[in-house]
Design a protein around this motif. Structure first.
Motif, PDB file in Angstrom:
ATOM      1  N   PHE A  98      28.665 -26.410 -18.686  1.00 57.12           N
ATOM      2  CA  PHE A  98      28.932 -25.128 -18.046  1.00 57.12           C
ATOM      3  C   PHE A  98      27.628 -24.541 -17.500  1.00 57.12           C
ATOM      4  O   PHE A  98      26.587 -24.582 -18.156  1.00 57.12           O
ATOM      5  N   GLU A  99      27.725 -23.977 -16.296  1.00 54.35           N
ATOM      6  CA  GLU A  99      26.595 -23.342 -15.632  1.00 54.35           C
ATOM      7  C   GLU A  99      27.028 -21.983 -15.114  1.00 54.35           C
ATOM      8  O   GLU A  99      28.219 -21.699 -14.984  1.00 54.35           O
ATOM      9  N   LEU A 100      26.037 -21.175 -14.811  1.00 57.99           N
ATOM     10  CA  LEU A 100      26.301 -19.870 -14.215  1.00 57.99           C
ATOM     11  C   LEU A 100      26.482 -20.045 -12.712  1.00 57.99           C
ATOM     12  O   LEU A 100      25.608 -20.579 -12.032  1.00 57.99           O
ATOM     13  N   LEU A 101      27.622 -19.625 -12.207  1.00 54.47           N
ATOM     14  CA  LEU A 101      27.963 -19.834 -10.804  1.00 54.47           C
ATOM     15  C   LEU A 101      27.011 -19.054  -9.910  1.00 54.47           C
ATOM     16  O   LEU A 101      26.855 -17.838 -10.065  1.00 54.47           O
ATOM     17  N   ASN A 102      26.368 -19.752  -8.958  1.00 50.15           N
ATOM     18  CA  ASN A 102      25.432 -19.097  -8.050  1.00 50.15           C
ATOM     19  C   ASN A 102      25.516 -19.735  -6.671  1.00 50.15           C
ATOM     20  O   ASN A 102      26.036 -20.848  -6.504  1.00 50.15           O
ATOM     21  N   CYS A 103      24.988 -19.036  -5.685  1.00 55.26           N
ATOM     22  CA  CYS A 103      25.133 -19.454  -4.290  1.00 55.26           C
ATOM     23  C   CYS A 103      24.249 -20.636  -3.930  1.00 55.26           C
ATOM     24  O   CYS A 103      24.504 -21.321  -2.928  1.00 55.26           O
ATOM     25  N   ARG A 107      27.330 -24.043  -3.643  1.00 59.33           N
ATOM     26  CA  ARG A 107      27.792 -23.580  -2.329  1.00 59.33           C
ATOM     27  C   ARG A 107      29.081 -24.292  -1.914  1.00 59.33           C
ATOM     28  O   ARG A 107      30.035 -23.641  -1.460  1.00 59.33           O
ATOM     29  N   ASP A 108      29.131 -25.586  -2.040  1.00 57.76           N
ATOM     30  CA  ASP A 108      30.331 -26.328  -1.638  1.00 57.76           C
ATOM     31  C   ASP A 108      31.515 -25.974  -2.528  1.00 57.76           C
ATOM     32  O   ASP A 108      32.662 -25.897  -2.052  1.00 57.76           O
ATOM     33  N   LEU A 109      31.268 -25.776  -3.813  1.00 58.04           N
ATOM     34  CA  LEU A 109      32.352 -25.411  -4.726  1.00 58.04           C
ATOM     35  C   LEU A 109      32.963 -24.061  -4.357  1.00 58.04           C
ATOM     36  O   LEU A 109      34.193 -23.887  -4.408  1.00 58.04           O
ATOM     37  N   CYS A 110      32.108 -23.112  -3.956  1.00 60.74           N
ATOM     38  CA  CYS A 110      32.613 -21.792  -3.571  1.00 60.74           C
ATOM     39  C   CYS A 110      33.469 -21.872  -2.303  1.00 60.74           C
ATOM     40  O   CYS A 110      34.499 -21.189  -2.186  1.00 60.74           O
ATOM     41  N   LYS A 111      33.047 -22.697  -1.346  1.00 59.51           N
ATOM     42  CA  LYS A 111      33.765 -22.774  -0.073  1.00 59.51           C
ATOM     43  C   LYS A 111      35.068 -23.558  -0.198  1.00 59.51           C
ATOM     44  O   LYS A 111      36.123 -23.117   0.297  1.00 59.51           O
ATOM     45  N   LYS A 112      35.039 -24.713  -0.845  1.00 51.57           N
ATOM     46  CA  LYS A 112      36.189 -25.613  -0.841  1.00 51.57           C
ATOM     47  C   LYS A 112      37.192 -25.282  -1.942  1.00 51.57           C
ATOM     48  O   LYS A 112      38.397 -25.181  -1.690  1.00 51.57           O
ATOM     49  N   LEU A 114      37.023 -22.585  -4.484  1.00 54.22           N
ATOM     50  CA  LEU A 114      37.275 -21.172  -4.747  1.00 54.22           C
ATOM     51  C   LEU A 114      37.687 -20.397  -3.502  1.00 54.22           C
ATOM     52  O   LEU A 114      38.222 -19.284  -3.630  1.00 54.22           O
ATOM     53  N   LYS A 115      37.394 -20.963  -2.314  1.00 54.01           N
ATOM     54  CA  LYS A 115      37.731 -20.311  -1.043  1.00 54.01           C
ATOM     55  C   LYS A 115      37.099 -18.923  -0.928  1.00 54.01           C
ATOM     56  O   LYS A 115      37.710 -17.955  -0.473  1.00 54.01           O
ATOM     57  N   ARG A 116      35.835 -18.823  -1.339  1.00 53.44           N
ATOM     58  CA  ARG A 116      35.134 -17.541  -1.317  1.00 53.44           C
ATOM     59  C   ARG A 116      33.753 -17.728  -0.717  1.00 53.44           C
ATOM     60  O   ARG A 116      33.232 -18.843  -0.651  1.00 53.44           O
ATOM     61  N   ASP A 117      33.180 -16.610  -0.286  1.00 58.67           N
ATOM     62  CA  ASP A 117      31.867 -16.648   0.351  1.00 58.67           C
ATOM     63  C   ASP A 117      30.795 -16.889  -0.712  1.00 58.67           C
ATOM     64  O   ASP A 117      30.711 -16.137  -1.702  1.00 58.67           O
ATOM     65  N   PRO A 118      29.953 -17.919  -0.542  1.00 66.98           N
ATOM     66  CA  PRO A 118      28.909 -18.173  -1.555  1.00 66.98           C
ATOM     67  C   PRO A 118      27.900 -17.042  -1.692  1.00 66.98           C
ATOM     68  O   PRO A 118      27.264 -16.905  -2.743  1.00 66.98           O
ATOM     69  N   LYS A 119      27.740 -16.212  -0.651  1.00 67.81           N
ATOM     70  CA  LYS A 119      26.760 -15.128  -0.712  1.00 67.81           C
ATOM     71  C   LYS A 119      27.128 -14.064  -1.748  1.00 67.81           C
ATOM     72  O   LYS A 119      26.275 -13.257  -2.130  1.00 67.81           O
TER      73      LYS A 119
END
Length: 294
Positions: A98-103, A107-112, A114-119
């Protein structure tokens, strides 16, 4: 011939004696000039001690005694800070850790996925603000209490004696451990440094506490004016209500009264947009000057 040679020798002797006299005179004059040159050196300036220099600004005359410090630390009259909307979420990586989610790392995980902006995922903002709060003289004097509310509505209480990790990697591991185990304890003692507490945040406020939200769109105050008008003048007064400041820990957005209906007023400390850590430093600096904490 003998008389002529004798006369010539006498003349040479007189000339050599006159030359030696001239040399002696010239050497005496040069020595005198050297002595005069040595005597004309300026005298050394006496050394002045630094203790005689007066400071540019003298600290306030309010100096609490040891007994007052202990009574103040045990009292509930503290400045309360809530870091709101902190992006502290965990994610499992490819190795199963487990890691702390960050941009930066996801980045690819957030876009594909989670469908959310990595920023949006900026846990480093909360890290910077915690460093500014815990390292402040106001906290070291026992006059500060910090809470964190994440974007997932997880409420965290921070012990004032904690030492926040300096690097983001260590801070990330600490928060992951906190969100999974619900508390962090000190290694040598059983003291709890961080723990997850029950919502809502309003039940952890002292009765009659005055709550202010921080926003660049709020009423503008200078740090000293803010401390004079919104913070009790005497830090040891028991009849004065406690003061709470709600500061955003997110990359975009504002602290709103809809999320916190108990907010009395929205305020700002600069006419320019500042980072959360910079705004915290201005607020705490004004309070420290007001209370004489150096």
């Amino acid at each position: 011939l003998f008389s002529r040679h004798t006369k010539y020798r006498i003349q040479l002797g007189s000339m050599s004696s006159s030359d030696s006299d001239d040399d002696n005179l010239s050497s005496d004059s040069s020595n005198a000039e050297a002595d005069n040159h040595v005597e004309e050196k300026p005298a050394k300036k006496p050394r002045t001690s630094n203790t005689s220099i007066t400071p540019l600004e003298i600290a306030p005359a309010f100096r609490p005694t040891d007994q007052q410090r202990k009574s103040f630390q045990n009292s509930k009259q503290k400045i309360i800070i809530l870091l709101d909307q902190a992006k502290l979420e965990t994610v499992k990586n490819r190795r199963g850790l487990f890691e702390l989610l960050n941009c930066d790392d996801h980045r690819d995980l957030c876009k594909k996925k989670l469908k959310r902006d990595p920023k949006e995922f900026r846990p480093d903002i909360c890290h910077q603000e915690l460093l500014a709060l815990i390292d402040s003289p106001l906290n070291k004097s026992g006059s500060l209490q910090v809470y964190i509310r994440t974007s997932k509505n997880v409420l965290i209480e921070v012990n004032p004696s904690i030492r926040i990790p300096r690097t983001y990697k260590r801070f990330s591991g600490l928060i992951v451990q906190l969100l999974h185990k619900m508390k962090i304890k000190a290694g040598n003692t059983s003291e709890t440094l961080m723990k997850v507490i029950k919502n809502p945040f309003s039940q952890h406020l002292p009765p009659g506490a005055r709550v202010y939200g921080m926003s660049c769109q709020g009423t503008l105050y200078s740090p000293h004016t803010l401390a004079n008008q919104l913070v009790p003048l005497d830090p040891y007064a028991k009849d004065c209500p406690s003061v709470c400041f709600i500061i955003g820990a997110m990359a975009t957005g504002h602290v709103t009264m809809e999320d916190h209906p108990y907010i009395e007023k929205m305020i700002s400390v600069s006419e320019y947009p500042l980072s959360g850590a910079a705004a915290i430093s201005r607020i705490l600096g004004g309070i420290e000057h007001q209370w004489g904490i150096v």
